[in-house]
Write a protein that holds these residues in place. Structure first.
Motif, PDB file in Angstrom:
ATOM      1  N   PHE A 156       0.819  -1.202   0.000  1.00 22.19           N
ATOM      2  CA  PHE A 156       0.000   0.000   0.000  1.00 22.19           C
ATOM      3  C   PHE A 156       0.864   1.269   0.000  1.00 22.19           C
ATOM      4  O   PHE A 156       0.471   2.292  -0.540  1.00 22.19           O
ATOM      5  CB  PHE A 156      -0.948  -0.010   1.198  1.00 22.19           C
ATOM      6  CG  PHE A 156      -2.129  -0.916   1.017  1.00 22.19           C
ATOM      7  CD1 PHE A 156      -3.185  -0.538   0.203  1.00 22.19           C
ATOM      8  CD2 PHE A 156      -2.188  -2.149   1.632  1.00 22.19           C
ATOM      9  CE1 PHE A 156      -4.283  -1.359   0.012  1.00 22.19           C
ATOM     10  CE2 PHE A 156      -3.281  -2.983   1.452  1.00 22.19           C
ATOM     11  CZ  PHE A 156      -4.328  -2.598   0.638  1.00 22.19           C
ATOM     12  N   SER A 157       2.018   1.169   0.591  1.00 24.14           N
ATOM     13  CA  SER A 157       2.920   2.333   0.575  1.00 24.14           C
ATOM     14  C   SER A 157       3.404   2.606  -0.849  1.00 24.14           C
ATOM     15  O   SER A 157       3.533   3.761  -1.271  1.00 24.14           O
ATOM     16  CB  SER A 157       4.119   2.088   1.500  1.00 24.14           C
ATOM     17  OG  SER A 157       4.836   0.928   1.112  1.00 24.14           O
ATOM     18  N   LYS A 212       0.616   4.267  -2.900  1.00 22.14           N
ATOM     19  CA  LYS A 212       0.544   5.707  -2.643  1.00 22.14           C
ATOM     20  C   LYS A 212       1.586   6.465  -3.444  1.00 22.14           C
ATOM     21  O   LYS A 212       1.326   7.558  -3.954  1.00 22.14           O
ATOM     22  CB  LYS A 212       0.739   5.973  -1.148  1.00 22.14           C
ATOM     23  CG  LYS A 212      -0.461   5.544  -0.301  1.00 22.14           C
ATOM     24  CD  LYS A 212      -0.201   5.837   1.158  1.00 22.14           C
ATOM     25  CE  LYS A 212      -1.367   5.391   2.027  1.00 22.14           C
ATOM     26  NZ  LYS A 212      -1.122   5.663   3.466  1.00 22.14           N
ATOM     27  N   TYR A 230      -8.241   3.668  -7.014  1.00 19.19           N
ATOM     28  CA  TYR A 230      -7.869   4.662  -5.996  1.00 19.19           C
ATOM     29  C   TYR A 230      -8.094   6.107  -6.428  1.00 19.19           C
ATOM     30  O   TYR A 230      -8.129   7.004  -5.598  1.00 19.19           O
ATOM     31  CB  TYR A 230      -6.400   4.478  -5.599  1.00 19.19           C
ATOM     32  CG  TYR A 230      -6.182   3.178  -4.852  1.00 19.19           C
ATOM     33  CD1 TYR A 230      -6.381   3.099  -3.485  1.00 19.19           C
ATOM     34  CD2 TYR A 230      -5.791   2.039  -5.543  1.00 19.19           C
ATOM     35  CE1 TYR A 230      -6.208   1.903  -2.806  1.00 19.19           C
ATOM     36  CE2 TYR A 230      -5.597   0.824  -4.855  1.00 19.19           C
ATOM     37  CZ  TYR A 230      -5.798   0.781  -3.494  1.00 19.19           C
ATOM     38  OH  TYR A 230      -5.618  -0.398  -2.821  1.00 19.19           O
ATOM     39  N   LYS A 231      -8.229   6.325  -7.731  1.00 16.84           N
ATOM     40  CA  LYS A 231      -8.481   7.691  -8.189  1.00 16.84           C
ATOM     41  C   LYS A 231      -9.927   7.895  -8.616  1.00 16.84           C
ATOM     42  O   LYS A 231     -10.402   9.009  -8.704  1.00 16.84           O
ATOM     43  CB  LYS A 231      -7.580   8.029  -9.389  1.00 16.84           C
ATOM     44  CG  LYS A 231      -6.114   8.213  -9.019  1.00 16.84           C
ATOM     45  CD  LYS A 231      -5.314   8.613 -10.260  1.00 16.84           C
ATOM     46  CE  LYS A 231      -3.858   8.863  -9.915  1.00 16.84           C
ATOM     47  NZ  LYS A 231      -3.085   9.248 -11.100  1.00 16.84           N
ATOM     48  N   LEU A 285       0.598   6.533  -7.233  1.00 15.78           N
ATOM     49  CA  LEU A 285      -0.475   7.487  -7.517  1.00 15.78           C
ATOM     50  C   LEU A 285       0.032   8.916  -7.686  1.00 15.78           C
ATOM     51  O   LEU A 285      -0.631   9.748  -8.305  1.00 15.78           O
ATOM     52  CB  LEU A 285      -1.520   7.439  -6.393  1.00 15.78           C
ATOM     53  CG  LEU A 285      -2.367   6.159  -6.329  1.00 15.78           C
ATOM     54  CD1 LEU A 285      -3.213   6.145  -5.069  1.00 15.78           C
ATOM     55  CD2 LEU A 285      -3.259   6.023  -7.550  1.00 15.78           C
ATOM     56  N   ASN A 286       1.200   9.189  -7.152  1.00 21.79           N
ATOM     57  CA  ASN A 286       1.768  10.537  -7.246  1.00 21.79           C
ATOM     58  C   ASN A 286       2.827  10.672  -8.342  1.00 21.79           C
ATOM     59  O   ASN A 286       3.420  11.733  -8.509  1.00 21.79           O
ATOM     60  CB  ASN A 286       2.403  10.929  -5.899  1.00 21.79           C
ATOM     61  CG  ASN A 286       1.357  11.123  -4.822  1.00 21.79           C
ATOM     62  OD1 ASN A 286       0.333  11.757  -5.054  1.00 21.79           O
ATOM     63  ND2 ASN A 286       1.594  10.564  -3.647  1.00 21.79           N
TER      64      ASN A 286
END
Length: 248
Positions: free
Chosen positions: A192-193, A196, A246-247, A199-200
């Motif tokens: 999950f890290s 994240k 997630y988006k 996603l960026n």
């Protein structure tokens, strides 16, 4: 529980295990509906024809609900809903478990348990009326009663004034959430890290991150079998899944 207590247990109540997990929104909604209407005095109980589940013939002399059986039905309906599986329509609890948690089981002076009040409600009323369907279970152990699997029918929900459209609405949402969970399970090779971080990142950098995760996840032999084109396809699929999940 003595025979005396059995007789005076005129208002049995379903008591679910305190340690159980939270039920779905549909189950909570249906249980609330069941507590608001008197299922034991529904017009369906008097207008539907009782059918012998084994022969399919109409039961001409059919015993309707007396007050004791009506009270048992009110508790059992809520208990069945509590253990209801929307996908399989199965009540995921035995008759004995339902009987125990509704306070319908009795213990004789010799210590023998009886679930007659619950089992007769099922076999003599709920099943012939078409509210449930039962399937006998095979068992290696001798018993005073035959274990059965209980399935709720559409007529059962008519007792609660729940339209089929409402059931379909909740079922669609349930399946949608299940698909999301399956996607999450497929992401297990990416922490999950890392998600994240992905996603960026811009698309190229994000796909490189996914490529590294795939290389670390698969063995050299598996990567050879997947091949360059297959690996590229997996990267695109995983990238799109992460973005949509997630988006989206």
């Amino acid at each position: 529980m003595s025979r005396k207590n059995y007789i005076y247990n005129v208002k049995p109540v379903f008591n679910p295990p305190k340690s159980d997990k939270k039920r779905s929104s549909f189950i909570e909604y249906a249980m609330k509906k069941a507590s608001e209407v008197d299922v034991a005095r529904s017009t369906l109980n008097y207008t539907l024809l009782a059918i012998n589940p084994e022969t399919g013939s109409i039961l001409p002399r059919f015993r309707r609900l007396n007050e004791h059986r009506a009270c048992a039905m009110r508790a059992m309906v809520i208990a069945m809903l509590y253990y209801y599986n929307m996908e399989s329509h199965l009540v995921e609890a035995s008759i004995e478990k339902l009987s125990d948690q509704c306070g319908l089981s009795t213990i004789s002076k010799l210590g023998n348990k009886s679930i007659t009040r619950a089992s007769r409600l099922i076999s003599d009323f709920l099943e012939p009326m078409g509210f449930i369907k039962c399937k006998k279970e095979k068992t290696k152990f001798s018993s005073n009663y035959t274990p059965k699997k209980i399935f709720l029918t559409p007529i059962f929900f008519m007792l609660l004034h729940i339209p089929k459209s409402k059931i379909n609405e909740y079922l669609f949402e349930y399946k949608k959430n299940s698909e999301v969970l399956k996607i999450i399970e497929k992401k297990i090779f990416i922490s999950f890290s890392d998600i994240k971080i992905i996603l960026n990142l811009d698309e190229k950098s994000a796909k490189n991150k996914i490529l590294n995760a795939l290389i670390n996840f698969y063995t050299a032999h598996e990567l050879t079998q997947i091949g360059p084109q297959g690996l590229k396809k997996k990267i695109n699929i995983e990238y799109n899944n992460i973005c949509n999940l997630y988006k989206g």
